[in-house]
Design a protein around this motif. Structure first.
Motif, PDB file in Angstrom:
ATOM      1  N   PRO A 158       9.213  -3.611  10.722  1.00 41.61           N
ATOM      2  CA  PRO A 158       9.972  -3.666   9.424  1.00 41.61           C
ATOM      3  C   PRO A 158       9.595  -4.500   8.485  1.00 41.61           C
ATOM      4  CG  PRO A 158      11.461  -4.239  11.212  1.00 41.61           C
ATOM      5  CD  PRO A 158      10.317  -4.107  11.839  1.00 41.61           C
ATOM      6  N   GLY A 159       8.558  -5.615   9.020  1.00 42.56           N
ATOM      7  CA  GLY A 159       8.115  -6.779   8.326  1.00 42.56           C
ATOM      8  C   GLY A 159       7.523  -7.957   8.987  1.00 42.56           C
ATOM      9  N   TYR A 160       7.017  -8.765   8.200  1.00 47.43           N
ATOM     10  CA  TYR A 160       6.597  -9.953   8.722  1.00 47.43           C
ATOM     11  C   TYR A 160       7.558 -11.292   8.739  1.00 47.43           C
ATOM     12  CZ  TYR A 160       1.941  -7.686   8.056  1.00 47.43           C
ATOM     13  OH  TYR A 160       1.133  -6.667   8.477  1.00 47.43           O
ATOM     14  N   LEU A 161       7.649 -12.209   9.606  1.00 47.43           N
ATOM     15  CA  LEU A 161       8.772 -13.070   9.670  1.00 47.43           C
ATOM     16  C   LEU A 161       8.512 -14.026   8.369  1.00 47.43           C
ATOM     17  CD1 LEU A 161      11.003 -14.300  11.046  1.00 47.43           C
ATOM     18  CD2 LEU A 161       9.437 -15.769  12.306  1.00 47.43           C
ATOM     19  N   ASN A 162       9.566 -14.154   7.616  1.00 48.96           N
ATOM     20  CA  ASN A 162       9.437 -15.074   6.613  1.00 48.96           C
ATOM     21  C   ASN A 162       8.299 -14.968   5.278  1.00 48.96           C
ATOM     22  OD1 ASN A 162      11.438 -16.663   7.666  1.00 48.96           O
ATOM     23  ND2 ASN A 162      10.051 -17.833   8.905  1.00 48.96           N
ATOM     24  N   GLN A 163       7.696 -13.725   5.362  1.00 52.05           N
ATOM     25  CA  GLN A 163       6.707 -13.172   4.543  1.00 52.05           C
ATOM     26  C   GLN A 163       6.994 -11.688   3.660  1.00 52.05           C
ATOM     27  OE1 GLN A 163       2.393 -14.627   5.448  1.00 52.05           O
ATOM     28  NE2 GLN A 163       3.281 -14.831   7.448  1.00 52.05           N
ATOM     29  N   PRO A 164       8.080 -11.430   3.198  1.00 49.92           N
ATOM     30  CA  PRO A 164       8.313 -10.257   2.825  1.00 49.92           C
ATOM     31  C   PRO A 164       7.466  -9.605   1.683  1.00 49.92           C
ATOM     32  CG  PRO A 164       9.684 -11.850   1.912  1.00 49.92           C
ATOM     33  CD  PRO A 164       9.149 -12.584   2.780  1.00 49.92           C
ATOM     34  N   ALA A 165       6.633 -10.406   0.969  1.00 52.29           N
ATOM     35  CA  ALA A 165       5.835 -10.241  -0.183  1.00 52.29           C
ATOM     36  C   ALA A 165       4.523  -9.961   0.300  1.00 52.29           C
ATOM     37  CB  ALA A 165       5.531 -11.339  -1.150  1.00 52.29           C
ATOM     38  N   LYS A 166       3.953 -10.558   1.524  1.00 56.36           N
ATOM     39  CA  LYS A 166       2.655 -10.106   2.170  1.00 56.36           C
ATOM     40  C   LYS A 166       2.906  -8.633   3.028  1.00 56.36           C
ATOM     41  CE  LYS A 166      -0.018 -13.368   3.766  1.00 56.36           C
ATOM     42  NZ  LYS A 166      -0.526 -14.459   4.630  1.00 56.36           N
ATOM     43  N   PHE A 167       4.080  -8.492   3.369  1.00 57.18           N
ATOM     44  CA  PHE A 167       4.348  -7.166   3.899  1.00 57.18           C
ATOM     45  C   PHE A 167       4.247  -6.231   2.879  1.00 57.18           C
ATOM     46  CE2 PHE A 167       7.130  -3.995   5.898  1.00 57.18           C
ATOM     47  CZ  PHE A 167       6.386  -3.634   7.071  1.00 57.18           C
ATOM     48  N   ALA A 168       4.999  -6.395   1.843  1.00 53.21           N
ATOM     49  CA  ALA A 168       5.312  -5.377   0.761  1.00 53.21           C
ATOM     50  C   ALA A 168       3.675  -5.206   0.237  1.00 53.21           C
ATOM     51  CB  ALA A 168       5.949  -5.808  -0.427  1.00 53.21           C
ATOM     52  N   ALA A 169       2.715  -5.913   0.415  1.00 50.08           N
ATOM     53  CA  ALA A 169       1.381  -5.967  -0.303  1.00 50.08           C
ATOM     54  C   ALA A 169       0.467  -4.876   0.537  1.00 50.08           C
ATOM     55  CB  ALA A 169       0.891  -7.118  -0.516  1.00 50.08           C
ATOM     56  N   LYS A 170       1.299  -4.521   1.843  1.00 49.42           N
ATOM     57  CA  LYS A 170       0.292  -3.970   2.829  1.00 49.42           C
ATOM     58  C   LYS A 170       0.662  -2.316   2.263  1.00 49.42           C
ATOM     59  CE  LYS A 170      -1.456  -4.943   6.072  1.00 49.42           C
ATOM     60  NZ  LYS A 170      -2.833  -5.180   6.455  1.00 49.42           N
ATOM     61  N   PHE A 171       1.322  -1.901   1.415  1.00 51.81           N
ATOM     62  CA  PHE A 171       1.776  -0.548   1.181  1.00 51.81           C
ATOM     63  C   PHE A 171       1.108   0.209   0.038  1.00 51.81           C
ATOM     64  CE2 PHE A 171       4.933  -1.813   4.237  1.00 51.81           C
ATOM     65  CZ  PHE A 171       5.014  -0.668   4.986  1.00 51.81           C
ATOM     66  N   ASP A 172       0.829   1.306   0.316  1.00 52.33           N
ATOM     67  CA  ASP A 172       0.341   2.152  -0.877  1.00 52.33           C
ATOM     68  C   ASP A 172       0.982   3.355  -1.127  1.00 52.33           C
ATOM     69  OD1 ASP A 172      -1.279   3.665  -2.555  1.00 52.33           O
ATOM     70  OD2 ASP A 172      -2.772   4.006  -1.099  1.00 52.33           O
ATOM     71  N   ASP A 173       2.008   3.453  -1.894  1.00 53.37           N
ATOM     72  CA  ASP A 173       2.988   4.615  -2.084  1.00 53.37           C
ATOM     73  C   ASP A 173       3.505   4.997  -0.784  1.00 53.37           C
ATOM     74  OD1 ASP A 173       4.085   6.464  -3.984  1.00 53.37           O
ATOM     75  OD2 ASP A 173       2.573   7.876  -3.323  1.00 53.37           O
ATOM     76  N   GLY A 174       4.208   3.968   0.078  1.00 57.73           N
ATOM     77  CA  GLY A 174       4.958   4.497   1.020  1.00 57.73           C
ATOM     78  C   GLY A 174       3.927   4.321   2.190  1.00 57.73           C
ATOM     79  N   TRP A 175       2.612   4.380   2.094  1.00 57.61           N
ATOM     80  CA  TRP A 175       1.957   4.534   3.317  1.00 57.61           C
ATOM     81  C   TRP A 175       1.393   2.991   3.621  1.00 57.61           C
ATOM     82  CZ3 TRP A 175      -0.179   9.010   5.803  1.00 57.61           C
ATOM     83  CH2 TRP A 175       0.464  10.132   5.382  1.00 57.61           C
ATOM     84  N   TYR A 176       1.272   2.607   4.994  1.00 50.73           N
ATOM     85  CA  TYR A 176       0.923   1.406   5.329  1.00 50.73           C
ATOM     86  C   TYR A 176      -0.567   1.227   5.470  1.00 50.73           C
ATOM     87  CZ  TYR A 176       0.747  -2.938   8.383  1.00 50.73           C
ATOM     88  OH  TYR A 176       0.376  -3.980   8.981  1.00 50.73           O
ATOM     89  N   ARG A 177      -1.051   0.168   5.053  1.00 47.42           N
ATOM     90  CA  ARG A 177      -2.562   0.080   4.746  1.00 47.42           C
ATOM     91  C   ARG A 177      -2.902  -0.715   6.052  1.00 47.42           C
ATOM     92  NH1 ARG A 177      -3.514  -3.191   0.655  1.00 47.42           N
ATOM     93  NH2 ARG A 177      -5.605  -3.039   0.580  1.00 47.42           N
ATOM     94  N   THR A 178      -3.812  -0.050   7.026  1.00 45.65           N
ATOM     95  CA  THR A 178      -4.137  -0.891   8.245  1.00 45.65           C
ATOM     96  C   THR A 178      -5.252  -1.904   8.023  1.00 45.65           C
ATOM     97  OG1 THR A 178      -5.742   0.840   8.824  1.00 45.65           O
ATOM     98  CG2 THR A 178      -3.569   1.249   9.703  1.00 45.65           C
TER      99      THR A 178
END
Length: 475
Positions: A335-355
């Motif tokens: 559901p996310g990275y500890l204390n780094q919500p912006a960095k986690f949000a940046a990993k998504f592309d229209d709902g898909w997680y970028r590996t």
């Protein structure tokens, strides 16, 4: 969603089945209740925070303490004892820890605040503490800092639901048998190790702990004990293969598969494993997905050498862009990275997680990993995947290991550089000629460096950012 504590559930369903064994001591699921409950009650008195740090080897005490932390409803923050003190301190501060439980064997690896050795924990006299009979699947069971191959570790939140989704998908693919016993030699502070502990609780199967990797020792266990599954990374597999070939070893009739993850491997090794009777099943996963989300099946593995398989039952996968970046959707995703919500949000592309990984699919939908997007070298407009070059150079007789990185170049933008490991001086002219006979000219490294060892993290992955700092400065 709330469900019964997995340990209590297995103690009710399979009370007399072996849950854990370290080669000296073993516990059934029913027998586990008492030592786990005792430790849970003691540690409850030592902390007011929701997270507890844990630094341990693959020891029985480490296993019991990990279960005790979860039994209190608190979150395990896994600490890698191989990190430098400064790195550990940053993670301790990031997680806001007021208690760090440490295996006595690792007493010298951390001297910071809030530490408590396992031996000190067992001596504590405390009132009856907390032992939760239920768990919520949305609760965070564990936090695991990424391996740091890029130099930027992140605290990955792993919920009980993530672990359950990953375990179910894996079971549907590999199958689960009542007599399964999973050998855990991968570090349990890494997802390839801890996922085995969680799957033991979910499946109700035994976990055989091995404190550190040694190929002859591991192979002896696989020969003489009723182990059915082992999880390994490429480095481990190569050492096991070498020992099998040299000693003409044959595993126990109960053994059924080697689950291989944690990085790419050359086709030559996989073919040799097949010829030596080692049943390798390749898979592909991440800390962010509680282990594999793509894998071969046991039926497909002999015929799809080099592929990591197809997306597991709960995984959606697509390849995006000119470089074919792998993107996924899965209920096993953090559901996310500890204390780094912006960095986690940046990993998504229209709902898909970028590996961040690059791959390709064959005509039958099997996935092949080509490398990391951030490691891809673009030289004169041509894409070079370091993994492809490394797999070729490893075939050179004198090379023990190799890593390919990019170096800035005025004419070509970037050129490949090979950092090689060998027991004797390497004739780089001959190595370059070998490369030219197997690779397109633009893929052949323009520069070669020899070292005694490549820098690797705890899971055996080469830390290329360290090599770039040494051999490929940007200016």
């Amino acid at each position: 969603m709330e469900t019964i504590n997995w340990l209590l559930k297995q103690a009710a369903l399979n009370p007399n089945r072996i849950a854990v064994d370290d080669g000296i001591t073993h516990y059934t699921f029913k027998q586990l209740i008492r030592p786990v409950k005792s430790r849970a009650e003691k540690l409850t008195s030592l902390t007011v925070k929701t997270r507890v740090g844990l630094m341990t080897t693959n020891s029985m005490d480490g296993y019991l303490v990990a279960l005790a932390i979860m039994a209190t409803g608190k979150t395990i923050v896994w600490l890698n004892w191989r990190l430098a003190p400064e790195e550990l301190s940053r993670q301790v501060d990031d997680a806001g820890l007021d208690l760090i439980l440490i295996d006595d064997q690792l007493a010298n690896h951390y001297h910071g605040r809030h530490r408590c050795l396992f031996s000190e924990l067992t001596k504590i006299n405390s009132p009856v503490g907390q032992f939760k009979k239920t768990i919520d699947l949305t609760d965070v069971a564990s936090i695991m800092y990424t391996s740091g191959t890029t130099g930027q570790p992140k605290g990955v939140l792993q919920t009980y639901g993530n672990h359950l989704a990953s375990a179910i998908s894996s079971s549907l693919n590999l199958g689960t048998l009542p007599n399964d016993r999973w050998l855990c030699v991968a570090p349990i502070f890494h997802i390839s190790g801890f996922s085995i502990i969680m799957r033991g609780l979910i499946y109700g199967v035994g976990v055989r702990l091995v404190n550190h990797f040694d190929a002859p020792t591991v192979n002896h266990i696989l020969e003489t004990e009723p182990i059915t599954i082992i999880s390994v990374v490429p480095y481990m597999l190569k050492k096991m293969l070498q020992d099998v070939q040299e000693g003409n070893r044959h595993y126990s009739p109960s053994f059924r598969l080697i689950l291989l993850g944690g990085g790419t491997i050359d086709r030559l090794t996989l073919t040799a494993c097949q010829q030596s009777g080692l049943p390798v099943v390749q898979c592909y996963g991440m800390t962010e997905t509680c282990s594999q989300f793509v894998a071969l099946s046991t039926e497909e593995a002999p015929y799809r050498i080099g592929s990591v398989g197809k997306p597991l039952f709960t995984t959606q996968l697509r390849l995006v862009g000119n470089q074919n970046e792998i993107e996924i959707k899965t209920p096993a995703l953090t559901p996310g990275y500890l204390n780094q919500p912006a960095k986690f949000a940046a990993k998504f592309d229209d709902g898909w997680y970028r590996t961040g990984d690059i791959g390709h699919l064959d005509d039958d939908g099997f996935l092949y990993i080509d490398g990391r997007l951030d490691e891809m070298i673009i030289s004169g407009g041509e894409n070079i995947f370091p993994v492809e070059v490394e797999n070729v150079l490893r075939r050179y007789p004198e090379i023990n290991d190799v890593a390919v990185i990019g170096r800035s170049d005025h004419q070509w933008g970037t050129v490949p550089v090979a950092v090689v490991v060998s027991n004797s001086p390497v004739d780089f002219r001959k190595l370059e000629a070998f490369g030219r006979s197997h690779l397109a000219h633009y893929k052949v490294p323009r520069e070669y460096r020899q070292v005694t060892v490549l820098p690797k993290n705890a899971s055996g992955k080469v830390q290329k950012f360290r090599l770039k700092e040494l051999f490929a400065p940007s200016n």
